[in-house]
Design a protein around this motif. Structure first.
Motif, PDB file in Angstrom:
ATOM      1  N   ILE A 102       0.943  -1.127   0.295  1.00 21.68           N
ATOM      2  CA  ILE A 102      -0.108   0.104   0.075  1.00 21.68           C
ATOM      3  C   ILE A 102       1.164   1.290  -0.249  1.00 21.68           C
ATOM      4  CG2 ILE A 102      -1.464   1.171   1.053  1.00 21.68           C
ATOM      5  CD1 ILE A 102      -2.886  -1.420   2.268  1.00 21.68           C
ATOM      6  N   ILE A 103       2.591   1.540   0.394  1.00 24.70           N
ATOM      7  CA  ILE A 103       3.062   2.208   1.102  1.00 24.70           C
ATOM      8  C   ILE A 103       3.564   2.728  -0.722  1.00 24.70           C
ATOM      9  CG2 ILE A 103       4.924   3.256   1.932  1.00 24.70           C
ATOM     10  CD1 ILE A 103       4.345   1.732   4.590  1.00 24.70           C
TER      11      ILE A 103
ATOM     12  N   LEU B 199      11.118  -0.378  -0.820  1.00 27.43           N
ATOM     13  CA  LEU B 199       9.746  -0.753   0.022  1.00 27.43           C
ATOM     14  C   LEU B 199       9.290  -2.250  -2.012  1.00 27.43           C
ATOM     15  CD1 LEU B 199       7.217   2.935   0.667  1.00 27.43           C
ATOM     16  CD2 LEU B 199       7.868   0.678   1.600  1.00 27.43           C
ATOM     17  N   GLU B 200       9.949  -2.093  -2.121  1.00 32.63           N
ATOM     18  CA  GLU B 200       9.640  -3.361  -3.600  1.00 32.63           C
ATOM     19  C   GLU B 200      10.627  -4.038  -2.961  1.00 32.63           C
ATOM     20  OE1 GLU B 200       9.410  -0.109  -7.652  1.00 32.63           O
ATOM     21  OE2 GLU B 200      12.036  -1.075  -6.725  1.00 32.63           O
ATOM     22  N   LEU B 201      11.523  -4.176  -2.301  1.00 31.43           N
ATOM     23  CA  LEU B 201      12.647  -5.054  -1.462  1.00 31.43           C
ATOM     24  C   LEU B 201      11.576  -5.936  -0.569  1.00 31.43           C
ATOM     25  CD1 LEU B 201      15.446  -6.817  -1.291  1.00 31.43           C
ATOM     26  CD2 LEU B 201      16.140  -5.079   0.134  1.00 31.43           C
ATOM     27  N   ALA B 202      11.521  -5.289   0.353  1.00 28.37           N
ATOM     28  CA  ALA B 202      10.671  -5.356   1.438  1.00 28.37           C
ATOM     29  C   ALA B 202       9.083  -6.640   0.666  1.00 28.37           C
ATOM     30  CB  ALA B 202      10.287  -4.357   2.215  1.00 28.37           C
ATOM     31  N   VAL B 203       8.414  -6.024  -0.438  1.00 26.61           N
ATOM     32  CA  VAL B 203       7.704  -6.719  -0.584  1.00 26.61           C
ATOM     33  C   VAL B 203       8.352  -8.290  -1.875  1.00 26.61           C
ATOM     34  CG1 VAL B 203       5.979  -6.423  -2.540  1.00 26.61           C
ATOM     35  CG2 VAL B 203       6.150  -4.775  -0.942  1.00 26.61           C
TER      36      VAL B 203
ATOM     37  N   VAL C 222      -1.256  -8.434  -3.170  1.00 26.69           N
ATOM     38  CA  VAL C 222       1.086  -7.962  -3.102  1.00 26.69           C
ATOM     39  C   VAL C 222       0.004  -7.997  -4.771  1.00 26.69           C
ATOM     40  CG1 VAL C 222       2.643  -8.636  -3.263  1.00 26.69           C
ATOM     41  CG2 VAL C 222       1.257  -8.522  -0.944  1.00 26.69           C
ATOM     42  N   MET C 223      -0.237  -8.979  -6.046  1.00 23.58           N
ATOM     43  CA  MET C 223       0.426  -9.029  -7.095  1.00 23.58           C
ATOM     44  C   MET C 223      -0.778  -7.149  -7.701  1.00 23.58           C
ATOM     45  SD  MET C 223       2.441 -10.896  -7.818  1.00 23.58           S
ATOM     46  CE  MET C 223       2.426 -11.145  -9.553  1.00 23.58           C
ATOM     47  N   TRP C 224      -1.620  -7.095  -6.855  1.00 25.59           N
ATOM     48  CA  TRP C 224      -2.773  -6.159  -7.322  1.00 25.59           C
ATOM     49  C   TRP C 224      -2.439  -4.513  -7.050  1.00 25.59           C
ATOM     50  CZ3 TRP C 224      -6.213  -2.091  -4.558  1.00 25.59           C
ATOM     51  CH2 TRP C 224      -6.594  -1.743  -4.945  1.00 25.59           C
ATOM     52  N   LEU C 225      -1.711  -4.318  -6.238  1.00 32.47           N
ATOM     53  CA  LEU C 225      -1.536  -4.072  -5.742  1.00 32.47           C
ATOM     54  C   LEU C 225       0.025  -3.487  -6.535  1.00 32.47           C
ATOM     55  CD1 LEU C 225      -1.427  -3.856  -1.805  1.00 32.47           C
ATOM     56  CD2 LEU C 225      -2.485  -2.215  -2.887  1.00 32.47           C
ATOM     57  N   LEU C 226       1.217  -4.108  -6.765  1.00 37.94           N
ATOM     58  CA  LEU C 226       2.348  -3.512  -7.487  1.00 37.94           C
ATOM     59  C   LEU C 226       2.078  -3.339  -8.574  1.00 37.94           C
ATOM     60  CD1 LEU C 226       4.673  -6.441  -6.310  1.00 37.94           C
ATOM     61  CD2 LEU C 226       4.632  -4.190  -5.965  1.00 37.94           C
ATOM     62  N   SER C 227       0.348  -3.865  -9.521  1.00 37.11           N
ATOM     63  CA  SER C 227      -0.065  -3.699 -10.722  1.00 37.11           C
ATOM     64  C   SER C 227      -0.250  -1.792 -10.311  1.00 37.11           C
ATOM     65  CB  SER C 227      -1.126  -4.368 -11.225  1.00 37.11           C
ATOM     66  OG  SER C 227      -1.638  -4.056 -10.633  1.00 37.11           O
ATOM     67  N   LEU C 228      -0.715  -1.698  -9.397  1.00 36.18           N
ATOM     68  CA  LEU C 228      -1.511  -0.239  -9.775  1.00 36.18           C
ATOM     69  C   LEU C 228      -0.144   0.293  -9.676  1.00 36.18           C
ATOM     70  CD1 LEU C 228      -4.395  -0.323  -7.000  1.00 36.18           C
ATOM     71  CD2 LEU C 228      -4.266   0.193  -9.622  1.00 36.18           C
ATOM     72  N   HIS C 229       1.028  -0.226  -8.679  1.00 37.21           N
ATOM     73  CA  HIS C 229       2.036   0.749  -8.275  1.00 37.21           C
ATOM     74  C   HIS C 229       2.318   1.209  -9.761  1.00 37.21           C
ATOM     75  CE1 HIS C 229       5.563   2.796  -7.450  1.00 37.21           C
ATOM     76  NE2 HIS C 229       6.679   1.340  -7.662  1.00 37.21           N
ATOM     77  N   TYR C 230       2.816   0.260 -10.599  1.00 37.22           N
ATOM     78  CA  TYR C 230       4.181  -0.044 -12.269  1.00 37.22           C
ATOM     79  C   TYR C 230       3.262   0.244 -13.054  1.00 37.22           C
ATOM     80  CZ  TYR C 230       8.001  -1.555  -9.479  1.00 37.22           C
ATOM     81  OH  TYR C 230       8.632  -2.167  -8.243  1.00 37.22           O
ATOM     82  N   GLY C 231       1.829   0.392 -13.287  1.00 36.59           N
ATOM     83  CA  GLY C 231       0.756   0.808 -14.195  1.00 36.59           C
ATOM     84  C   GLY C 231       0.547  -0.874 -14.970  1.00 36.59           C
ATOM     85  N   TRP C 232       0.414  -1.347 -14.498  1.00 35.04           N
ATOM     86  CA  TRP C 232       0.567  -2.588 -15.529  1.00 35.04           C
ATOM     87  C   TRP C 232      -0.705  -3.017 -15.679  1.00 35.04           C
ATOM     88  CZ3 TRP C 232       2.574  -6.604 -11.298  1.00 35.04           C
ATOM     89  CH2 TRP C 232       3.849  -6.305 -11.760  1.00 35.04           C
ATOM     90  N   LEU C 233      -2.029  -2.082 -15.399  1.00 34.15           N
ATOM     91  CA  LEU C 233      -3.069  -2.454 -16.053  1.00 34.15           C
ATOM     92  C   LEU C 233      -4.005  -1.334 -16.704  1.00 34.15           C
ATOM     93  CD1 LEU C 233      -4.797  -4.177 -12.413  1.00 34.15           C
ATOM     94  CD2 LEU C 233      -4.302  -5.427 -14.966  1.00 34.15           C
ATOM     95  N   GLY C 234      -2.806   0.150 -16.927  1.00 32.85           N
ATOM     96  CA  GLY C 234      -3.511   0.929 -16.833  1.00 32.85           C
ATOM     97  C   GLY C 234      -3.455   2.335 -16.311  1.00 32.85           C
ATOM     98  N   SER C 235      -3.977   3.337 -16.283  1.00 29.50           N
ATOM     99  CA  SER C 235      -4.673   4.416 -15.277  1.00 29.50           C
ATOM    100  C   SER C 235      -5.117   3.537 -14.153  1.00 29.50           C
ATOM    101  CB  SER C 235      -4.473   5.620 -15.915  1.00 29.50           C
ATOM    102  OG  SER C 235      -4.724   6.251 -14.974  1.00 29.50           O
ATOM    103  N   TYR C 236      -5.213   4.720 -12.679  1.00 29.87           N
ATOM    104  CA  TYR C 236      -5.809   3.783 -11.604  1.00 29.87           C
ATOM    105  C   TYR C 236      -6.500   5.304 -11.677  1.00 29.87           C
ATOM    106  CZ  TYR C 236      -1.012   4.928  -9.484  1.00 29.87           C
ATOM    107  OH  TYR C 236       0.001   5.478  -9.091  1.00 29.87           O
ATOM    108  N   TYR C 237      -6.851   6.131 -12.774  1.00 29.63           N
ATOM    109  CA  TYR C 237      -7.673   7.178 -11.564  1.00 29.63           C
ATOM    110  C   TYR C 237      -8.843   7.434 -10.807  1.00 29.63           C
ATOM    111  CZ  TYR C 237     -10.776   6.465 -15.583  1.00 29.63           C
ATOM    112  OH  TYR C 237     -11.244   5.922 -16.052  1.00 29.63           O
ATOM    113  N   TRP C 238      -9.602   6.378 -10.911  1.00 29.90           N
ATOM    114  CA  TRP C 238     -10.525   5.703 -10.971  1.00 29.90           C
ATOM    115  C   TRP C 238     -10.501   6.073  -8.814  1.00 29.90           C
ATOM    116  CZ3 TRP C 238     -10.047   0.678  -8.219  1.00 29.90           C
ATOM    117  CH2 TRP C 238      -8.704   0.149  -8.918  1.00 29.90           C
ATOM    118  N   LEU C 239      -9.275   5.434  -8.197  1.00 28.88           N
ATOM    119  CA  LEU C 239      -8.885   5.180  -6.469  1.00 28.88           C
ATOM    120  C   LEU C 239      -9.092   6.680  -6.830  1.00 28.88           C
ATOM    121  CD1 LEU C 239      -5.677   2.699  -6.771  1.00 28.88           C
ATOM    122  CD2 LEU C 239      -8.488   2.097  -5.624  1.00 28.88           C
ATOM    123  N   SER C 240      -8.287   8.041  -6.583  1.00 31.62           N
ATOM    124  CA  SER C 240      -8.890   8.863  -6.193  1.00 31.62           C
ATOM    125  C   SER C 240     -10.009   9.600  -5.431  1.00 31.62           C
ATOM    126  CB  SER C 240      -8.268   9.809  -6.875  1.00 31.62           C
ATOM    127  OG  SER C 240      -8.006  10.336  -8.471  1.00 31.62           O
TER     128      SER C 240
END
Length: 177
Positions: free
Chosen positions: A89-90, A118-122, A159-177
């Motif tokens: 999440i961080i 943080l990436e190392l920790a995950v 965790v994979m979903w959160l990482l995909s948000l971080h790296y943009g694998w699923l595209g933009s995540y503007y809907w989270l705001s």
């Protein structure tokens, strides 16, 4: 052993720049000191300061930080199995902060040693979960293996979903705001 080899490469870089007559690459200013000490990735800059002399040596700067904090991160990740979600999440929040400061977004998401840690920790957390899953713990008698496996798969999926948000694998995540 990283420093002597790095300093040799840095010296060769400057020597080759002088021999080629490239004045911009061969000039040494105050900005050379962080590069000499391998702390260039700690300086946030919109102009990609960390890549000024030996372009990819910024990674060594971040890697040294990860070497120092790895024992602490491993202890945190080993003692609390939910810390992987917190660190994930961080990471996503770091990405959101990078979006708020476009001039430093490349530094925050790409170079910043704290984000790399943080990436190392995950990554450590996923490894610990896979290696020491609930089957091998004292919970085996209390919880059926199918529940443990489902819980493990759920943690990995989140965790994979959160990482995909971080790296943009699923595209933009503007809907989270």
């Amino acid at each position: 052993q990283i420093f002597p080899i790095y300093w040799l490469c840095l010296s060769l870089y400057l020597l080759l720049a002088l021999l080629r007559g490239n004045a911009e690459q061969s000039r040494i200013g105050w900005d050379f000191i962080p590069h000499l000490l391998l702390i260039q990735s700690w300086i946030p800059a919109a102009d990609m300061f960390a890549m000024r002399y030996l372009g990819l040596a910024w990674f060594l700067s971040s890697l040294l930080f990860c070497y120092f904090v790895a024992p602490l991160l491993y202890r945190i990740m080993s003692e609390n199995r939910w810390s992987i979600l917190v660190f994930s999440i961080i990471l996503v929040l770091c990405r959101r902060c990078a979006g708020l400061t476009p001039e430093f977004s490349s530094w925050i998401t790409y170079i910043c040693p704290l984000v790399r840690a943080l990436e190392l920790a995950v990554g450590m957390g996923v490894g610990i979960i896979l290696r020491n899953n609930a089957f091998q713990s004292g919970l085996r008698q209390l919880v059926p293996e199918s529940y443990c496996l489902n819980g493990l798969l759920c943690i990995i999926a989140v965790v994979m979903w959160l990482l995909s948000l971080h790296y943009g694998w699923l595209g933009s995540y503007y809907w989270l705001s």
